[in-house]
Design a protein around this motif. Structure first.
Motif, PDB file in Angstrom:
ATOM      1  N   MET A  60      24.370  33.010  29.564  1.00  0.00           N
ATOM      2  CA  MET A  60      23.964  32.653  30.916  1.00  0.00           C
ATOM      3  C   MET A  60      22.485  32.273  30.966  1.00  0.00           C
ATOM      4  SD  MET A  60      26.257  32.721  33.432  1.00  0.00           S
ATOM      5  CE  MET A  60      25.355  33.201  34.892  1.00  0.00           C
ATOM      6  N   LEU A  61      21.619  33.084  30.377  1.00  0.00           N
ATOM      7  CA  LEU A  61      20.192  32.783  30.452  1.00  0.00           C
ATOM      8  C   LEU A  61      19.828  31.548  29.633  1.00  0.00           C
ATOM      9  CD1 LEU A  61      18.374  36.232  30.598  1.00  0.00           C
ATOM     10  CD2 LEU A  61      18.828  34.598  32.424  1.00  0.00           C
ATOM     11  N   LYS A  62      20.543  31.291  28.546  1.00  0.00           N
ATOM     12  CA  LYS A  62      20.326  30.027  27.830  1.00  0.00           C
ATOM     13  C   LYS A  62      20.625  28.845  28.741  1.00  0.00           C
ATOM     14  CE  LYS A  62      21.297  31.115  22.951  1.00  0.00           C
ATOM     15  NZ  LYS A  62      22.269  30.845  21.855  1.00  0.00           N
ATOM     16  N   ALA A  63      21.768  28.918  29.437  1.00  0.00           N
ATOM     17  CA  ALA A  63      22.169  27.823  30.322  1.00  0.00           C
ATOM     18  C   ALA A  63      21.207  27.679  31.492  1.00  0.00           C
ATOM     19  CB  ALA A  63      23.589  28.057  30.825  1.00  0.00           C
ATOM     20  N   LEU A  64      20.758  28.785  32.056  1.00  0.00           N
ATOM     21  CA  LEU A  64      19.875  28.736  33.211  1.00  0.00           C
ATOM     22  C   LEU A  64      18.464  28.273  32.840  1.00  0.00           C
ATOM     23  CD1 LEU A  64      21.097  32.057  34.825  1.00  0.00           C
ATOM     24  CD2 LEU A  64      21.390  29.771  35.816  1.00  0.00           C
ATOM     25  N   CYS A  65      17.967  28.723  31.697  1.00  0.00           N
ATOM     26  CA  CYS A  65      16.613  28.344  31.287  1.00  0.00           C
ATOM     27  C   CYS A  65      16.530  26.891  30.825  1.00  0.00           C
ATOM     28  CB  CYS A  65      16.114  29.264  30.168  1.00  0.00           C
ATOM     29  SG  CYS A  65      15.761  30.948  30.727  1.00  0.00           S
ATOM     30  N   THR A  66      17.665  26.303  30.467  1.00  0.00           N
ATOM     31  CA  THR A  66      17.683  24.888  30.088  1.00  0.00           C
ATOM     32  C   THR A  66      18.396  24.046  31.141  1.00  0.00           C
ATOM     33  OG1 THR A  66      19.708  25.208  28.759  1.00  0.00           O
ATOM     34  CG2 THR A  66      17.592  25.438  27.630  1.00  0.00           C
ATOM     35  N   HIS A  67      18.541  24.591  32.345  1.00  0.00           N
ATOM     36  CA  HIS A  67      19.129  23.856  33.460  1.00  0.00           C
ATOM     37  C   HIS A  67      18.205  22.685  33.816  1.00  0.00           C
ATOM     38  CE1 HIS A  67      20.323  22.984  37.613  1.00  0.00           C
ATOM     39  NE2 HIS A  67      21.475  23.596  37.355  1.00  0.00           N
ATOM     40  N   PRO A  68      18.751  21.557  34.235  1.00  0.00           N
ATOM     41  CA  PRO A  68      17.883  20.408  34.541  1.00  0.00           C
ATOM     42  C   PRO A  68      16.893  20.636  35.676  1.00  0.00           C
ATOM     43  CG  PRO A  68      20.190  19.961  35.102  1.00  0.00           C
ATOM     44  CD  PRO A  68      20.182  21.197  34.295  1.00  0.00           C
ATOM     45  N   ASN A  69      17.107  21.642  36.525  1.00  0.00           N
ATOM     46  CA  ASN A  69      16.135  21.950  37.576  1.00  0.00           C
ATOM     47  C   ASN A  69      14.957  22.771  37.069  1.00  0.00           C
ATOM     48  OD1 ASN A  69      17.774  20.652  39.406  1.00  0.00           O
ATOM     49  ND2 ASN A  69      18.385  22.485  40.527  1.00  0.00           N
ATOM     50  N   VAL A  70      14.981  23.176  35.795  1.00  0.00           N
ATOM     51  CA  VAL A  70      13.934  24.024  35.215  1.00  0.00           C
ATOM     52  C   VAL A  70      13.079  23.191  34.269  1.00  0.00           C
ATOM     53  CG1 VAL A  70      13.463  26.024  33.737  1.00  0.00           C
ATOM     54  CG2 VAL A  70      15.311  26.115  35.435  1.00  0.00           C
ATOM     55  N   GLY A  71      11.749  23.253  34.461  1.00  0.00           N
ATOM     56  CA  GLY A  71      10.842  22.484  33.619  1.00  0.00           C
ATOM     57  C   GLY A  71      10.089  23.295  32.600  1.00  0.00           C
ATOM     58  N   ALA A  72       9.912  24.602  32.851  1.00  0.00           N
ATOM     59  CA  ALA A  72       9.173  25.459  31.927  1.00  0.00           C
ATOM     60  C   ALA A  72       9.652  26.887  32.095  1.00  0.00           C
ATOM     61  CB  ALA A  72       7.666  25.374  32.186  1.00  0.00           C
ATOM     62  N   VAL A  73       9.498  27.693  31.042  1.00  0.00           N
ATOM     63  CA  VAL A  73      10.056  29.055  31.039  1.00  0.00           C
ATOM     64  C   VAL A  73       9.045  30.043  30.479  1.00  0.00           C
ATOM     65  CG1 VAL A  73      11.884  30.556  30.163  1.00  0.00           C
ATOM     66  CG2 VAL A  73      12.411  28.179  30.776  1.00  0.00           C
ATOM     67  N   LEU A  74       8.800  31.108  31.232  1.00  0.00           N
ATOM     68  CA  LEU A  74       8.020  32.249  30.753  1.00  0.00           C
ATOM     69  C   LEU A  74       8.953  33.435  30.623  1.00  0.00           C
ATOM     70  CD1 LEU A  74       5.322  33.652  30.064  1.00  0.00           C
ATOM     71  CD2 LEU A  74       5.112  34.190  32.507  1.00  0.00           C
ATOM     72  N   MET A  75       9.119  33.949  29.418  1.00  0.00           N
ATOM     73  CA  MET A  75       9.971  35.104  29.168  1.00  0.00           C
ATOM     74  C   MET A  75       9.116  36.364  29.154  1.00  0.00           C
ATOM     75  SD  MET A  75      12.134  33.304  26.080  1.00  0.00           S
ATOM     76  CE  MET A  75      12.704  34.901  25.464  1.00  0.00           C
ATOM     77  N   VAL A  76       9.591  37.409  29.851  1.00  0.00           N
ATOM     78  CA  VAL A  76       8.855  38.671  29.918  1.00  0.00           C
ATOM     79  C   VAL A  76       9.737  39.779  29.356  1.00  0.00           C
ATOM     80  CG1 VAL A  76       7.569  40.269  31.376  1.00  0.00           C
ATOM     81  CG2 VAL A  76       7.671  37.834  31.985  1.00  0.00           C
ATOM     82  N   SER A  77       9.312  40.330  28.236  1.00  0.00           N
ATOM     83  CA  SER A  77      10.048  41.392  27.543  1.00  0.00           C
ATOM     84  C   SER A  77       9.267  42.688  27.598  1.00  0.00           C
ATOM     85  CB  SER A  77      10.263  40.961  26.079  1.00  0.00           C
ATOM     86  OG  SER A  77      10.613  42.051  25.262  1.00  0.00           O
ATOM     87  N   LEU A  78       9.961  43.815  27.715  1.00  0.00           N
ATOM     88  CA  LEU A  78       9.274  45.092  27.522  1.00  0.00           C
ATOM     89  C   LEU A  78       8.908  45.241  26.059  1.00  0.00           C
ATOM     90  CD1 LEU A  78       8.239  47.807  28.539  1.00  0.00           C
ATOM     91  CD2 LEU A  78      10.530  48.749  28.133  1.00  0.00           C
ATOM     92  N   GLY A  79       9.896  44.961  25.191  1.00  0.00           N
ATOM     93  CA  GLY A  79       9.625  45.015  23.752  1.00  0.00           C
ATOM     94  C   GLY A  79      10.625  45.836  22.976  1.00  0.00           C
ATOM     95  N   CYS A  80      11.395  46.693  23.658  1.00  0.00           N
ATOM     96  CA  CYS A  80      12.333  47.547  22.939  1.00  0.00           C
ATOM     97  C   CYS A  80      13.764  47.405  23.440  1.00  0.00           C
ATOM     98  CB  CYS A  80      11.894  49.010  23.026  1.00  0.00           C
ATOM     99  SG  CYS A  80      11.665  49.634  24.712  1.00  0.00           S
ATOM    100  N   GLU A  81      13.994  46.443  24.347  1.00  0.00           N
ATOM    101  CA  GLU A  81      15.342  46.245  24.873  1.00  0.00           C
ATOM    102  C   GLU A  81      16.226  45.561  23.836  1.00  0.00           C
ATOM    103  OE1 GLU A  81      13.007  42.570  25.760  1.00  0.00           O
ATOM    104  OE2 GLU A  81      12.651  44.705  26.090  1.00  0.00           O
ATOM    105  N   GLY A  82      17.550  45.556  24.117  1.00  0.00           N
ATOM    106  CA  GLY A  82      18.495  44.985  23.172  1.00  0.00           C
ATOM    107  C   GLY A  82      18.706  43.496  23.317  1.00  0.00           C
ATOM    108  N   PHE A  83      18.125  42.867  24.346  1.00  0.00           N
ATOM    109  CA  PHE A  83      18.339  41.438  24.565  1.00  0.00           C
ATOM    110  C   PHE A  83      17.786  40.628  23.394  1.00  0.00           C
ATOM    111  CE2 PHE A  83      17.883  37.239  26.290  1.00  0.00           C
ATOM    112  CZ  PHE A  83      18.935  37.111  27.171  1.00  0.00           C
ATOM    113  N   ASN A  84      18.522  39.595  22.983  1.00  0.00           N
ATOM    114  CA  ASN A  84      18.104  38.756  21.858  1.00  0.00           C
ATOM    115  C   ASN A  84      17.080  37.729  22.344  1.00  0.00           C
ATOM    116  OD1 ASN A  84      17.845  37.072  19.634  1.00  0.00           O
ATOM    117  ND2 ASN A  84      20.019  37.228  19.085  1.00  0.00           N
TER     118      ASN A  84
END
Length: 397
Positions: A60-84
């Motif tokens: 889902m986040l791959k599709a949303l972050c590369t959606h044509p309405n999106v021009g730039a992406v800032l990802m915010v991680s805590l650092g120890c979560e399981g998200f890839n």
């Protein structure tokens, strides 16, 4: 004339947003603080709250972050979560969009992460001013539809009018996506008859059988107290109204969240997880379904309401079509189209359908919807699990 934002993959967006994406709930506050000074400049917060990894949330986040309405992406991680986070980062980088990953633990905590993030967003907003524009036709639009806060008028006015708008869009070569399969139980034979191929019709039937089993296991269908208060008497009545949103076009394919229509036409989005019931209710509110429609490439969302929903969405404009004339008079500031005129004999379904279709084009050309003007940017993403589509689901591919 629609002037779209041209992306590296050839798709065109109707907005040029910066997405600030939290990768676990522990990073949500920092993401919100980064966005705060730029909230009215097209900077939107989306994210996934869970700490455990999940293929659906990554897709889902791959599709949303590369959606044509999106021009730039800032990802915010805590650092120890399981998200890839690294796989998401690479997907965005390969799409040609500016991308940055901030790790709160590595950056030194909340304050430093917010300062670093705000500085990057400010630079990204300047960079996006140079995004190339290109003419965009209705045939390049993808439009999704949903209903929420439904009452007895929804299936009589707004939903059939949105169905007519879908018919007009499909006639022009655009892609239209309807969903809420939990509210289509019992209508599988009608949808199968409209499928382009018998194999697609069978796939739709299997999808609806899965949906019925899922809700039977949960012991609850898609029927809220507010629906009953608004005059709906049964889930069958609600389902017939929801089905009206699909219009009359042939069904070209069956999608799952994150699948983008390969061509124009009408598509059904399957929102019910595959396999055994593992994560509870398929969509805990309307915005979960809106996020899935956007992940399928929807530039705009049509949202009908009789009782009066006010939610919008991050990333894609939401057009509110009000079914009940009394609701429109009471909550007109939140509504874009008064479909209740049909009930009062002041307009026909075809006339309101044409009005919705033309308004979609105006929104695509830059006109803000009421929810955009009011600052609505709701977003939610939960756990699910889906198997890949079979070849019968997209017979024209």
């Amino acid at each position: 004339m629609i002037q779209g934002y041209l992306r590296q993959d050839g798709r065109k967006g109707i907005r040029n947003h910066v997405a600030v994406v939290y990768l676990v709930e522990c990073a949500h506050h920092v993401a919100r603080e980064i966005q705060a000074p730029y909230r009215d400049r097209g900077v939107h917060v989306i994210g996934f709250p869970g700490c455990y990894p999940n293929d659906y949330s990554l897709r889902m986040l791959k599709a949303l972050c590369t959606h044509p309405n999106v021009g730039a992406v800032l990802m915010v991680s805590l650092g120890c979560e399981g998200f890839n986070r690294h796989e998401l980062y690479e997907a965005v980088r390969e799409s040609g969009r500016p991308v940055r990953l901030i790790g709160i633990q590595a950056a030194g905590g909340t304050r430093r992460s917010v300062e670093e993030g705000r500085a990057w967003v400010a630079d990204a907003l300047e960079t996006l001013k140079a995004t190339p524009r290109a003419p965009m036709s209705a045939s390049e639009l993808v439009v999704g539809t949903i209903c929420g806060g439904s009452d007895a008028t929804s299936g009589l006015t707004a939903n059939p009018a949105m169905g007519r708008a879908f018919d007009y869009l499909v006639e022009e070569g655009g892609a239209a996506i309807f969903e809420e399969t939990g509210e289509l139980i019992g209508l599988e034979s009608l949808m199968a008859e409209r499928a382009r191929t018998p194999a697609l019709g069978a796939a739709i039937g299997a999808c609806m059988e899965k949906t019925a089993r899922y809700y039977a296991t949960l012991g609850h269908a898609s029927f809220a107290p507010g629906n009953a208060d608004g005059g709906l008497t049964t889930i069958e009545e609600k389902s017939l109204g929801a089905y009206a949103k699909s219009g009359h076009s042939a069904i070209a394919g069956l999608l799952k969240p994150g699948d983008v229509p390969p061509a124009g036409g009408l598509y059904l989005l399957d929102v019910i997880p595959d396999g055994e019931v593992r994560f509870g209710f398929p969509n805990i509110n309307d915005n979960a379904e809106i996020a899935e429609l956007i992940a399928c490439g929807s530039h705009v969302i049509l949202f009908s309401t009789g009782r009066g929903s006010v939610v919008g969405s991050a990333l894609a404009p939401v057009i509110k079509v009000c079914a009940n004339p009394a609701t429109f008079r009471r909550m007109g500031d939140d509504m874009d189209v008064d479909a209740g005129r049909i009930l009062e004999g002041r307009a026909t379904v075809d006339e309101v359908g044409r009005e919705i279709h033309e308004f979609v084009k105006r929104v695509a050309a830059g006109e803000p919807t009421r929810s955009e003007a009011l600052g609505h940017q709701e977003f939610i993403l939960t756990y699910k699990s889906f198997a890949p589509l079979g070849p019968e689901c997209l017979p024209g591919r």
